[in-house]
Design a protein around this motif. Structure first.
Motif, PDB file in Angstrom:
ATOM      1  N   TYR A  95       0.834  -1.208   0.000  1.00  0.00           N
ATOM      2  CA  TYR A  95       0.000   0.000   0.000  1.00  0.00           C
ATOM      3  C   TYR A  95       0.869   1.258   0.000  1.00  0.00           C
ATOM      4  O   TYR A  95       0.557   2.233  -0.671  1.00  0.00           O
ATOM      5  CB  TYR A  95      -0.955   0.013   1.195  1.00  0.00           C
ATOM      6  CG  TYR A  95      -1.885   1.185   1.137  1.00  0.00           C
ATOM      7  CD1 TYR A  95      -2.953   1.199   0.251  1.00  0.00           C
ATOM      8  CD2 TYR A  95      -1.681   2.304   1.939  1.00  0.00           C
ATOM      9  CE1 TYR A  95      -3.801   2.285   0.171  1.00  0.00           C
ATOM     10  CE2 TYR A  95      -2.524   3.394   1.855  1.00  0.00           C
ATOM     11  CZ  TYR A  95      -3.581   3.379   0.973  1.00  0.00           C
ATOM     12  OH  TYR A  95      -4.416   4.464   0.895  1.00  0.00           O
ATOM     13  N   ARG A  96       1.961   1.217   0.729  1.00  0.00           N
ATOM     14  CA  ARG A  96       2.881   2.364   0.731  1.00  0.00           C
ATOM     15  C   ARG A  96       3.479   2.604  -0.661  1.00  0.00           C
ATOM     16  O   ARG A  96       3.699   3.739  -1.060  1.00  0.00           O
ATOM     17  CB  ARG A  96       3.985   2.158   1.767  1.00  0.00           C
ATOM     18  CG  ARG A  96       3.488   2.284   3.192  1.00  0.00           C
ATOM     19  CD  ARG A  96       4.611   1.949   4.169  1.00  0.00           C
ATOM     20  NE  ARG A  96       4.093   1.738   5.494  1.00  0.00           N
ATOM     21  CZ  ARG A  96       4.133   2.648   6.458  1.00  0.00           C
ATOM     22  NH1 ARG A  96       4.678   3.812   6.232  1.00  0.00           N
ATOM     23  NH2 ARG A  96       3.631   2.385   7.636  1.00  0.00           N
ATOM     24  N   ILE A  97       3.744   1.517  -1.381  1.00  0.00           N
ATOM     25  CA  ILE A  97       4.233   1.649  -2.759  1.00  0.00           C
ATOM     26  C   ILE A  97       3.182   2.332  -3.618  1.00  0.00           C
ATOM     27  O   ILE A  97       3.489   3.240  -4.391  1.00  0.00           O
ATOM     28  CB  ILE A  97       4.618   0.267  -3.342  1.00  0.00           C
ATOM     29  CG1 ILE A  97       5.875  -0.274  -2.651  1.00  0.00           C
ATOM     30  CG2 ILE A  97       4.816   0.343  -4.854  1.00  0.00           C
ATOM     31  CD1 ILE A  97       6.193  -1.712  -2.973  1.00  0.00           C
ATOM     32  N   VAL A  98       1.927   1.916  -3.482  1.00  0.00           N
ATOM     33  CA  VAL A  98       0.829   2.525  -4.245  1.00  0.00           C
ATOM     34  C   VAL A  98       0.745   4.017  -3.941  1.00  0.00           C
ATOM     35  O   VAL A  98       0.597   4.837  -4.850  1.00  0.00           O
ATOM     36  CB  VAL A  98      -0.518   1.827  -3.932  1.00  0.00           C
ATOM     37  CG1 VAL A  98      -1.698   2.630  -4.440  1.00  0.00           C
ATOM     38  CG2 VAL A  98      -0.529   0.431  -4.535  1.00  0.00           C
ATOM     39  N   GLU A  99       0.851   4.372  -2.684  1.00  0.00           N
ATOM     40  CA  GLU A  99       0.797   5.786  -2.296  1.00  0.00           C
ATOM     41  C   GLU A  99       1.987   6.561  -2.864  1.00  0.00           C
ATOM     42  O   GLU A  99       1.832   7.687  -3.327  1.00  0.00           O
ATOM     43  CB  GLU A  99       0.771   5.913  -0.768  1.00  0.00           C
ATOM     44  CG  GLU A  99      -0.545   5.489  -0.160  1.00  0.00           C
ATOM     45  CD  GLU A  99      -1.690   6.396  -0.565  1.00  0.00           C
ATOM     46  OE1 GLU A  99      -1.578   7.628  -0.386  1.00  0.00           O
ATOM     47  OE2 GLU A  99      -2.690   5.871  -1.081  1.00  0.00           O
TER      48      GLU A  99
END
Length: 169
Positions: A95-99
């Motif tokens: 999710y941090r990568i997506v953000e």
């Protein structure tokens, strides 16, 4: 993920994935310069930049237009499908990568708008967005919606570190 967020995230992710294919197959823009018209897809533009020796720009366009959107869609699709409690740290990292990559979502649309604005200044060239540009903009919008509706805090896989009374930081 709560029961309302998961189906919305999944629906937006699937919609973006479906639109991603024609967005990359249909022409992105048409440029008419000195009476010669050239219509190109995103991939055609990347190849033209590379052939002209503009490798750094070709790589940036490839990353921002092809690889990063696809990676973001695949991650969102995975996160919206997997509501298990397995691998909470991996899901948080994904999710941090997506953000982090989300900031690059509109790069192509901005570049097209800037190019149109610059070339409209001269009467010697015209630039027209084509269906691929609209489809790509829709991919970006649906990806942003999928990301926005993904609720990381209500994901059952996300464990609170201080639940046992100890702070694990």
């Amino acid at each position: 993920m709560n029961t309302q967020a998961q189906p919305l995230t999944l629906a937006f992710s699937i919609t973006a994935l479906v639109l991603y294919i024609p967005a990359n197959l249909f022409p992105f823009m048409s440029i008419e310069l000195y009476g010669r018209k050239n219509t190109a897809t995103i991939w055609d533009g990347i190849v033209s930049l590379a052939e002209a020796g503009s490798w750094p720009i070709a790589i940036i366009v490839f990353l921002a237009s092809i690889l990063i959107p696809l990676l973001k869609l695949i991650i969102l699709f995975y996160l919206s499908l997997d509501s298990s409690r397995h691998h909470p740290k991996l899901k948080d990292q994904l999710y941090r990568i997506v953000e982090a990559i989300g900031r690059w979502s509109m790069l192509d649309i901005f570049l097209l708008a800037i190019m149109i604005a610059i070339l409209k200044l001269g009467k010697w060239a015209t630039v027209e967005p084509k269906p691929g540009a609209l489809l790509f903009a829709l991919v970006v919008i649906f990806t942003m919606l999928a990301s926005a509706y993904f609720n990381r805090d209500s994901d059952p896989a996300k464990e609170q570190p201080h639940e046992s009374g100890k702070d694990r930081s």
